[in-house]
Design an enzyme around this catalytic site. Structure first.
Site, PDB file in Angstrom:
ATOM      1  N   HIS A 261     -37.523 -26.802 -19.374  1.00 16.69           N
ATOM      2  CA  HIS A 261     -37.798 -27.324 -20.751  1.00 16.69           C
ATOM      3  C   HIS A 261     -36.683 -28.252 -21.195  1.00 16.69           C
ATOM      4  O   HIS A 261     -35.199 -28.114 -20.743  1.00 16.69           O
ATOM      5  CB  HIS A 261     -37.559 -26.100 -21.671  1.00 16.69           C
ATOM      6  CG  HIS A 261     -38.475 -26.121 -22.904  1.00 16.69           C
ATOM      7  ND1 HIS A 261     -37.841 -26.961 -23.942  1.00 16.69           N
ATOM      8  CD2 HIS A 261     -39.698 -25.933 -23.298  1.00 16.69           C
ATOM      9  CE1 HIS A 261     -38.812 -27.049 -24.946  1.00 16.69           C
ATOM     10  NE2 HIS A 261     -40.035 -26.535 -24.735  1.00 16.69           N
ATOM     11  N   ASP A 315     -45.269 -21.188 -20.900  1.00 16.98           N
ATOM     12  CA  ASP A 315     -46.508 -21.246 -20.314  1.00 16.98           C
ATOM     13  C   ASP A 315     -46.579 -20.739 -18.994  1.00 16.98           C
ATOM     14  O   ASP A 315     -47.734 -20.584 -18.429  1.00 16.98           O
ATOM     15  CB  ASP A 315     -46.759 -22.747 -20.041  1.00 16.98           C
ATOM     16  CG  ASP A 315     -47.249 -23.438 -21.435  1.00 16.98           C
ATOM     17  OD1 ASP A 315     -47.830 -22.658 -22.295  1.00 16.98           O
ATOM     18  OD2 ASP A 315     -47.160 -24.902 -21.461  1.00 16.98           O
TER      19      ASP A 315
HETATM   20  N1  CMC Z   1     -39.316 -27.765 -11.183  1.00 18.90           N
HETATM   21  C1  CMC Z   1     -38.437 -28.340 -10.590  1.00 18.90           C
HETATM   22  N2  CMC Z   1     -37.425 -29.126 -10.948  1.00 18.90           N
HETATM   23  C2  CMC Z   1     -37.372 -29.322 -12.162  1.00 18.90           C
HETATM   24  C3  CMC Z   1     -38.198 -28.794 -13.105  1.00 18.90           C
HETATM   25  C4  CMC Z   1     -39.460 -27.654 -12.607  1.00 18.90           C
HETATM   26  N3  CMC Z   1     -40.204 -27.386 -13.351  1.00 18.90           N
HETATM   27  N4  CMC Z   1     -38.085 -29.230 -14.311  1.00 18.90           N
HETATM   28  C5  CMC Z   1     -36.886 -29.996 -14.160  1.00 18.90           C
HETATM   29  N5  CMC Z   1     -36.500 -30.015 -12.973  1.00 18.90           N
HETATM   30  C6  CMC Z   1     -35.421 -30.955 -12.275  1.00 18.90           C
HETATM   31  C7  CMC Z   1     -36.062 -32.317 -12.306  1.00 18.90           C
HETATM   32  O1  CMC Z   1     -36.534 -32.577 -11.140  1.00 18.90           O
HETATM   33  C8  CMC Z   1     -34.641 -32.810 -12.614  1.00 18.90           C
HETATM   34  O2  CMC Z   1     -33.752 -33.022 -11.449  1.00 18.90           O
HETATM   35  P1  CMC Z   1     -32.885 -34.284 -10.790  1.00 18.90           P
HETATM   36  O3  CMC Z   1     -31.882 -34.110 -12.031  1.00 18.90           O
HETATM   37  O4  CMC Z   1     -32.231 -33.511  -9.670  1.00 18.90           O
HETATM   38  O5  CMC Z   1     -33.733 -35.384 -10.913  1.00 18.90           O
HETATM   39  C9  CMC Z   1     -33.821 -32.224 -13.427  1.00 18.90           C
HETATM   40  O6  CMC Z   1     -34.424 -30.919 -13.585  1.00 18.90           O
HETATM   41  C10 CMC Z   1     -34.228 -32.673 -15.058  1.00 18.90           C
HETATM   42  O7  CMC Z   1     -35.673 -32.712 -15.140  1.00 18.90           O
HETATM   43  P2  CMC Z   1     -36.493 -33.605 -16.231  1.00 18.90           P
HETATM   44  O8  CMC Z   1     -37.900 -33.604 -15.765  1.00 18.90           O
HETATM   45  O9  CMC Z   1     -35.714 -34.751 -16.478  1.00 18.90           O
HETATM   46  O10 CMC Z   1     -36.268 -32.765 -17.575  1.00 18.90           O
HETATM   47  P3  CMC Z   1     -37.084 -32.861 -18.969  1.00 18.90           P
HETATM   48  O11 CMC Z   1     -36.402 -32.406 -19.768  1.00 18.90           O
HETATM   49  O12 CMC Z   1     -37.323 -34.595 -18.994  1.00 18.90           O
HETATM   50  O13 CMC Z   1     -38.463 -32.349 -18.747  1.00 18.90           O
HETATM   51  C11 CMC Z   1     -40.082 -30.430 -18.715  1.00 18.90           C
HETATM   52  C12 CMC Z   1     -38.666 -31.149 -19.150  1.00 18.90           C
HETATM   53  C13 CMC Z   1     -40.778 -29.312 -19.291  1.00 18.90           C
HETATM   54  C14 CMC Z   1     -41.201 -31.950 -18.802  1.00 18.90           C
HETATM   55  C15 CMC Z   1     -39.871 -30.414 -17.134  1.00 18.90           C
HETATM   56  O14 CMC Z   1     -38.853 -29.165 -17.022  1.00 18.90           O
HETATM   57  C16 CMC Z   1     -41.198 -30.111 -16.359  1.00 18.90           C
HETATM   58  O15 CMC Z   1     -41.764 -31.016 -15.734  1.00 18.90           O
HETATM   59  N6  CMC Z   1     -41.648 -28.700 -16.015  1.00 18.90           N
HETATM   60  C17 CMC Z   1     -42.748 -28.379 -15.754  1.00 18.90           C
HETATM   61  C18 CMC Z   1     -43.827 -28.573 -16.492  1.00 18.90           C
HETATM   62  C19 CMC Z   1     -44.035 -27.489 -17.459  1.00 18.90           C
HETATM   63  O16 CMC Z   1     -44.019 -26.218 -17.343  1.00 18.90           O
HETATM   64  N7  CMC Z   1     -44.244 -27.833 -18.703  1.00 18.90           N
HETATM   65  C20 CMC Z   1     -44.360 -27.026 -20.157  1.00 18.90           C
HETATM   66  C21 CMC Z   1     -43.242 -27.189 -21.118  1.00 18.90           C
HETATM   67  S1  CMC Z   1     -42.984 -25.762 -22.120  1.00 18.90           S
HETATM   68  C22 CMC Z   1     -44.471 -26.024 -23.102  1.00 18.90           C
HETATM   69  C23 CMC Z   1     -44.465 -27.587 -23.889  1.00 18.90           C
HETATM   70  O17 CMC Z   1     -43.578 -27.590 -24.580  1.00 18.90           O
HETATM   71  O18 CMC Z   1     -45.428 -27.849 -23.805  1.00 18.90           O
END
Ligand code: CMC
Length: 379
Positions: A261, A315
């Protein structure tokens, strides 16, 4: 050297002052209008929570009864809207149907004057009341069944379940659906809320605001994640062991759906309370194998993702609960929308209070001052 700095994803960039909800991502704290979401999920109900979000204060008994009454009497949707929904492809995703139906709904009700507080309130009540009816109607119609007329003797959660399954939920099931609606109702400046606020800032009508937000919620990185969690757990179940699947997923740098998140750096408090309430439902429905698998996967990933501040979000468990209730996967995100509409509307009303149209900057990186070459002279 650019005088302005780019913040991809607008991370850490405030785009509004807001008094609606608050997150402390390190302390697993989420508050709606200052009240902990866990308390609301356990002790309040969706109707009261929606009122709190919209008005900023808990209602008196009389105000709640009046609001509840308004919701119950605005659940029906026009037969022409049912006709529109009938014409949509039954194989299409219910989120697209919901977005289309909400946009169409705006053509039936006068709501263009967004300076009219009474009209704005009526639109807000209408949207909260009717979204469940649209979702249930599309679901029934796509299977060749008649849409079920909403009942006004049931609360929001009970009536939604009734419109889907043509039977009333047990008290434990009603409570968990109600809690899910409370837990998803609002979540600060996420993508769909921002999208709704941007649309609202143009003084567009509220149906357009909400259909924009619904469209943004469809993406797998936002609302679509709970559907993908179940797909992921299917993969885990088919693997030789949880650990074998994890090793393979890590090697392939897969994203773990339902984990991570932007704001929470500890386990999402909504996931914790949902697990607690889910136990009451599992006592009736039986403990789903997918749930045990999800708990095992959470433990297996703790050592890998935990140090990076990546933990289960809401989720991760909501889909498993809905699955145990017999709700099909493609309705998970529409249920999120049925709940989140209260938060979106609270943000829309807040945006209108001190509105300035959103018009951000860009950093131009394209060519400049190019000659125009006529078509016949181009290679
Ligand atoms: N699995 C593996 N690695 C992850 C994950 C994950 N679920 N989430 C973040 N990371 C890693 C990502 O690869 C990155 O690593 P690095 O710095 O080595 O490149 C680091 O953590 C930062 O990730 P990010 O994607 O830049 O983080 P963000 O804040 O932009 O994205 C997120 C947040 C929710 C989009 C992301 O964690 C994600 O894609 N999660 C899976 C999808 C998910 O469960 N979404 C529901 C969110 S909760 C409900 C809502 O608010 O809608």
């Amino acid at each position: 050297m650019n005088p302005i700095e780019l913040h991809p994803g607008l991370a850490d960039v405030p785009v509004a002052e807001s008094a609606i909800s608050f997150i402390d991502g390190h302390k697993a704290r989420l508050e709606y209008r200052g009240i902990a979401v866990e308390t609301l999920a356990r002790e309040s109900c969706y109707e009261e929570t929606a009122y709190l979000l919209l008005k900023g204060e808990l209602p008196t008994q009389r105000e709640l009864a009046d609001f509840d009454d308004q919701l119950r009497h605005r659940r029906r949707i026009k037969y022409k809207l049912i006709d529109i929904i009938k014409c949509l492809p039954e194989t299409g995703h219910p989120m697209y149907a919901l977005q289309a139906a909400v946009a169409a709904m705006g053509m039936f009700y006068p709501a263009r004057d967004v300076t009219n507080a009474q009209s704005n309130w009526d639109s807000a009540v209408r949207l909260i009341a009717k979204l469940p009816t649209v979702v249930a109607a599309f679901h029934r119609l796509r299977h060749g069944d008649d849409a079920i007329t909403p009942r006004d003797d049931l609360d929001q959660a009970g009536n939604f379940y009734y419109m889907l399954f043509e039977r009333e939920p047990s008290p434990a099931i009603r409570k968990v659906i109600d809690a899910c609606l409370v837990l998803h109702a609002e979540h600060t400046m996420n993508a769909s809320t921002f999208s709704g606020r941007v649309t609202g800032s143009t003084l567009a009508n509220p149906y357009t605001v909400i259909s924009s937000a619904i469209g943004t919620l469809t993406g797998p990185l936002h609302g679509g994640a709970n559907e993908e969690v179940l797909d992921m757990l299917d993969e885990v179940a088919a693997a030789p062991s949880v650990q074998a699947w994890v090793d393979d997923a890590v090697a392939k740098k897969k994203k773990f759906m339902g984990f991570g998140h932007r704001v929470y750096k500890v386990k999402d408090p909504r996931a914790t309370v949902l697990q607690e309430l889910a136990e009451h439902v599992f006592a009736e429905t039986g403990r789903p194998k997918r749930y045990d698998l999800a708990v095992e996967l959470e433990a297996a990933l703790a050592g890998i993702l935990g140090p990076k501040g990546i933990y289960p979000n809401v989720d991760y468990y909501s889909g498993i609960v809905y699955n145990a209730l017999g709700i099909p996967r493609d309705l998970f995100t529409p249920i999120f929308a049925v709940s989140r509409v209260a938060g979106w509307l609270a943000h829309w009303l807040e945006q209108l209070q001190h509105n300035r149209i959103y018009r951000p900057e860009q950093i131009y990186v394209g060519k400049r001052e190019q000659p125009y070459v006529t078509l016949e002279k181009r290679p």
